[in-house]
Design a protein around this motif. Structure first.
Motif, PDB file in Angstrom:
ATOM      1  N   ALA A 235       0.827  -1.211   0.000  1.00 25.86           N
ATOM      2  CA  ALA A 235       0.000   0.000   0.000  1.00 25.86           C
ATOM      3  C   ALA A 235       0.862   1.263   0.000  1.00 25.86           C
ATOM      4  CB  ALA A 235      -0.930  -0.018   1.216  1.00 25.86           C
ATOM      5  N   LEU A 236       1.974   1.219   0.713  1.00 26.87           N
ATOM      6  CA  LEU A 236       2.859   2.395   0.781  1.00 26.87           C
ATOM      7  C   LEU A 236       3.598   2.640  -0.530  1.00 26.87           C
ATOM      8  CD1 LEU A 236       4.319   1.739   4.352  1.00 26.87           C
ATOM      9  CD2 LEU A 236       2.839   3.659   3.686  1.00 26.87           C
ATOM     10  N   LEU A 237       3.893   1.592  -1.272  1.00 27.08           N
ATOM     11  CA  LEU A 237       4.638   1.729  -2.522  1.00 27.08           C
ATOM     12  C   LEU A 237       3.756   2.012  -3.721  1.00 27.08           C
ATOM     13  CD1 LEU A 237       7.138  -1.273  -2.138  1.00 27.08           C
ATOM     14  CD2 LEU A 237       7.712   1.171  -1.982  1.00 27.08           C
ATOM     15  N   ALA A 238       2.467   1.796  -3.579  1.00 19.78           N
ATOM     16  CA  ALA A 238       1.550   1.918  -4.716  1.00 19.78           C
ATOM     17  C   ALA A 238       1.629   3.302  -5.358  1.00 19.78           C
ATOM     18  CB  ALA A 238       0.122   1.624  -4.258  1.00 19.78           C
ATOM     19  N   GLY A 239       1.573   3.328  -6.671  1.00 19.60           N
ATOM     20  CA  GLY A 239       1.624   4.571  -7.422  1.00 19.60           C
ATOM     21  C   GLY A 239       1.377   4.300  -8.888  1.00 19.60           C
ATOM     22  N   VAL A 242       4.227   2.324 -10.577  1.00 19.63           N
ATOM     23  CA  VAL A 242       4.724   1.154  -9.851  1.00 19.63           C
ATOM     24  C   VAL A 242       3.757  -0.016 -10.043  1.00 19.63           C
ATOM     25  CG1 VAL A 242       5.390   0.210  -7.614  1.00 19.63           C
ATOM     26  CG2 VAL A 242       5.823   2.629  -8.126  1.00 19.63           C
ATOM     27  N   ARG A 243       4.311  -1.158 -10.484  1.00 21.87           N
ATOM     28  CA  ARG A 243       3.509  -2.371 -10.610  1.00 21.87           C
ATOM     29  C   ARG A 243       3.943  -3.354  -9.537  1.00 21.87           C
ATOM     30  NH1 ARG A 243       5.047  -4.056 -15.197  1.00 21.87           N
ATOM     31  NH2 ARG A 243       6.109  -6.017 -14.672  1.00 21.87           N
ATOM     32  N   ILE A 244       2.981  -3.853  -8.778  1.00 29.75           N
ATOM     33  CA  ILE A 244       3.282  -4.769  -7.679  1.00 29.75           C
ATOM     34  C   ILE A 244       2.424  -6.014  -7.835  1.00 29.75           C
ATOM     35  CG2 ILE A 244       3.402  -5.063  -5.181  1.00 29.75           C
ATOM     36  CD1 ILE A 244       3.460  -2.011  -4.927  1.00 29.75           C
ATOM     37  N   GLU A 245       3.071  -7.158  -7.831  1.00 32.37           N
ATOM     38  CA  GLU A 245       2.363  -8.425  -7.944  1.00 32.37           C
ATOM     39  C   GLU A 245       2.739  -9.319  -6.773  1.00 32.37           C
ATOM     40  OE1 GLU A 245       3.570 -10.053 -11.640  1.00 32.37           O
ATOM     41  OE2 GLU A 245       2.489  -8.581 -12.858  1.00 32.37           O
ATOM     42  N   ALA A 246       1.764 -10.080  -6.282  1.00 27.33           N
ATOM     43  CA  ALA A 246       2.034 -11.043  -5.224  1.00 27.33           C
ATOM     44  C   ALA A 246       2.591 -12.313  -5.840  1.00 27.33           C
ATOM     45  CB  ALA A 246       0.756 -11.349  -4.454  1.00 27.33           C
ATOM     46  N   ARG A 250       2.728 -17.262  -1.985  1.00 28.72           N
ATOM     47  CA  ARG A 250       3.606 -16.707  -0.944  1.00 28.72           C
ATOM     48  C   ARG A 250       3.083 -15.333  -0.542  1.00 28.72           C
ATOM     49  NH1 ARG A 250       9.823 -17.044  -2.433  1.00 28.72           N
ATOM     50  NH2 ARG A 250       9.866 -16.351  -0.239  1.00 28.72           N
ATOM     51  N   PRO A 251       2.252 -15.262   0.458  1.00 25.97           N
ATOM     52  CA  PRO A 251       1.650 -13.981   0.860  1.00 25.97           C
ATOM     53  C   PRO A 251       2.665 -12.978   1.386  1.00 25.97           C
ATOM     54  CG  PRO A 251       1.153 -15.695   2.472  1.00 25.97           C
ATOM     55  CD  PRO A 251       1.765 -16.384   1.281  1.00 25.97           C
ATOM     56  N   ASP A 252       3.854 -13.439   1.749  1.00 28.25           N
ATOM     57  CA  ASP A 252       4.865 -12.523   2.284  1.00 28.25           C
ATOM     58  C   ASP A 252       5.804 -11.995   1.198  1.00 28.25           C
ATOM     59  OD1 ASP A 252       6.161 -14.902   1.743  1.00 28.25           O
ATOM     60  OD2 ASP A 252       7.468 -14.804   3.510  1.00 28.25           O
ATOM     61  N   THR A 253       5.551 -12.333  -0.065  1.00 30.58           N
ATOM     62  CA  THR A 253       6.493 -11.997  -1.136  1.00 30.58           C
ATOM     63  C   THR A 253       5.829 -11.154  -2.215  1.00 30.58           C
ATOM     64  OG1 THR A 253       7.676 -14.071  -0.772  1.00 30.58           O
ATOM     65  CG2 THR A 253       8.095 -12.938  -2.841  1.00 30.58           C
ATOM     66  N   LEU A 254       6.506 -10.070  -2.602  1.00 28.67           N
ATOM     67  CA  LEU A 254       6.028  -9.168  -3.644  1.00 28.67           C
ATOM     68  C   LEU A 254       7.058  -9.100  -4.784  1.00 28.67           C
ATOM     69  CD1 LEU A 254       4.898  -6.143  -1.425  1.00 28.67           C
ATOM     70  CD2 LEU A 254       3.454  -8.006  -2.287  1.00 28.67           C
ATOM     71  N   ARG A 255       6.547  -8.882  -5.973  1.00 29.63           N
ATOM     72  CA  ARG A 255       7.418  -8.574  -7.114  1.00 29.63           C
ATOM     73  C   ARG A 255       7.095  -7.151  -7.548  1.00 29.63           C
ATOM     74  NH1 ARG A 255       6.014 -14.051  -8.818  1.00 29.63           N
ATOM     75  NH2 ARG A 255       7.770 -15.426  -8.376  1.00 29.63           N
ATOM     76  N   VAL A 256       8.095  -6.281  -7.435  1.00 28.87           N
ATOM     77  CA  VAL A 256       7.871  -4.850  -7.629  1.00 28.87           C
ATOM     78  C   VAL A 256       8.623  -4.363  -8.866  1.00 28.87           C
ATOM     79  CG1 VAL A 256       8.064  -2.557  -6.594  1.00 28.87           C
ATOM     80  CG2 VAL A 256       7.642  -4.564  -5.137  1.00 28.87           C
ATOM     81  N   THR A 257       7.927  -3.640  -9.728  1.00 30.26           N
ATOM     82  CA  THR A 257       8.534  -3.009 -10.902  1.00 30.26           C
ATOM     83  C   THR A 257       8.188  -1.534 -10.873  1.00 30.26           C
ATOM     84  OG1 THR A 257       8.223  -5.036 -12.173  1.00 30.26           O
ATOM     85  CG2 THR A 257       8.707  -3.045 -13.414  1.00 30.26           C
ATOM     86  N   GLY A 258       9.183  -0.683 -11.098  1.00 24.96           N
ATOM     87  CA  GLY A 258       8.945   0.756 -11.116  1.00 24.96           C
ATOM     88  C   GLY A 258       9.441   1.473  -9.884  1.00 24.96           C
ATOM     89  N   ALA A 259       9.961   0.724  -8.920  1.00 24.50           N
ATOM     90  CA  ALA A 259      10.568   1.320  -7.716  1.00 24.50           C
ATOM     91  C   ALA A 259      11.878   0.600  -7.471  1.00 24.50           C
ATOM     92  CB  ALA A 259       9.646   1.188  -6.511  1.00 24.50           C
ATOM     93  N   ASP A 260      12.964   1.353  -7.298  1.00 21.84           N
ATOM     94  CA  ASP A 260      14.248   0.700  -7.112  1.00 21.84           C
ATOM     95  C   ASP A 260      14.424   0.228  -5.669  1.00 21.84           C
ATOM     96  OD1 ASP A 260      14.915   2.972  -5.617  1.00 21.84           O
ATOM     97  OD2 ASP A 260      16.082   3.864  -7.245  1.00 21.84           O
ATOM     98  N   GLY A 261      15.487  -0.544  -5.455  1.00 26.30           N
ATOM     99  CA  GLY A 261      15.733  -1.118  -4.141  1.00 26.30           C
ATOM    100  C   GLY A 261      15.892  -0.083  -3.059  1.00 26.30           C
ATOM    101  N   GLU A 262      16.518   1.049  -3.392  1.00 29.62           N
ATOM    102  CA  GLU A 262      16.715   2.098  -2.375  1.00 29.62           C
ATOM    103  C   GLU A 262      15.381   2.668  -1.912  1.00 29.62           C
ATOM    104  OE1 GLU A 262      18.883   6.455  -1.813  1.00 29.62           O
ATOM    105  OE2 GLU A 262      19.294   5.224  -3.602  1.00 29.62           O
TER     106      GLU A 262
END
Length: 326
Positions: A235-239, A242-246, A250-262
């Protein structure tokens, strides 16, 4: 060492190689990659004097191939494995090459053993499988113990054992200090065989770099994040960018595109969210190659969905006919 200086080749109104400049250095396996119609075979033919460039020039061992007094001793090449008289035996073919180039006959037996054709050496070539023909072509390329080896699609027709053999052979040749230049469409094989890459598309140079650097620079922009508070972090990274997939199951794992590691790490830290893993996904050589060349392919397979945007198809390039270079 192989050097190309502004190589250009036109057939009528079609330009199949455009101002190619690159260097292939000894002691490493250099992969020569590109989509179908990119100009790879034409470039190799120009390096070997089989096609005259429209402009530019190339050297192998600091001189043009045709100017070598004994070119087979300087360059061993395979462009077309089937360019052999079908009525000859493998041994007779190699003996003829040895005789015409002043190569000791003992070299024939040596290369036959090296390529694994001992049991088939006295059979007529017309009965050879594609893989056996490849082995014979490679034997001819190695016959004079050349300092430079140029091979066009050498794994075609080889079974898994043969693919492993050619991989180890190429690496051993480079380890001996030879210049090894090899084209292939098998990205998985180039990923474990080559150390350096020359990549062309539509006749132009697209990349001249190491395999490691090429794959690293490709980056897929996807980061795997493992956190016991994955939903809150999501929810905090949503924008909008930014694409976020579960991850599946694995409910504890996300795949994030559009936001870097930092950004992900700082967001989690600022809100006291523990993160157990933050891993960028590394592209495969195939993925990096497809990304680089997606606008340089000659033929495009269209999606069945008429709403899917498709690249504009390009016109067919004229290509030179294949020929022997042994």
């Amino acid at each position: 060492m192989i050097r190309a200086y502004g190589l250009t080749k036109r057939y009528g109104e079609k330009t199949v190689v455009r101002d190619l400049t690159f260097t292939v250095r000894p002691g490493t396996v250099t992969g020569f990659l590109g989509p179908n119609g990119a100009g790879k075979s034409t470039t190799m033919r120009m390096l070997l004097g089989l096609d005259a460039p429209t402009s530019g020039r190339s050297t192998i061992g600091d001189r043009a191939y045709a100017s070598h007094p004994a070119p087979l001793r300087q360059v061993g090449a395979l462009l077309e494995a089937r360019s052999i008289h079908p009525g000859r035996t493998a041994r007779a073919h190699l003996q003829a090459l040895a005789h015409t180039h002043g190569i000791p006959r003992r070299q024939v037996a040596s290369v036959i053993d090296r390529v694994g054709l001992g049991e088939a050496a006295d059979r007529r070539v017309k009965g050879f499988s594609l893989g056996m023909g490849q082995r014979l072509g490679i034997a001819a390329a190695l016959l004079a113990d050349p300092a430079t080896v140029i091979l066009d699609e050498p794994v075609n027709g080889l079974d898994p054992e043969g693919v492993l053999w050619i991989r180890n052979l190429l690496k051993s040749l480079a380890a001996e200090g030879r210049t090894v230049f090899v084209s292939s469409h098998l990205m998985s094989e180039m990923a474990v065989t080559a150390e350096h890459l020359i990549i062309i598309g539509r006749g132009r140079l697209l990349a001249d770099t190491t395999v490691e650097q090429f794959v690293r620079d490709a980056g897929l922009g996807e980061i795997t994040v493992v956190s016991p508070e994955a939903d809150r972090l999501r929810a905090l990274l949503a924008g909008p960018d930014v694409r976020i997939e579960a991850a599946d199951g694995r409910p504890d794992t996300l795949r994030v595109t559009g936001a870097d590691g930092e950004r992900i790490g700082r967001t989690a830290a600022a809100h006291g969210i523990p993160v157990f893993e933050l891993t960028p996904r590394r592209a495969s050589l195939e993925e990096a190659f497809m990304e680089l060349t997606r606008d340089a392919v000659e033929y495009v397979a269209h999606d069945d969905d008429p709403t899917t945007p498709q690249p504009t198809p390009t016109s067919q390039h004229a290509t030179a006919s294949q020929g022997a270079a042994t």
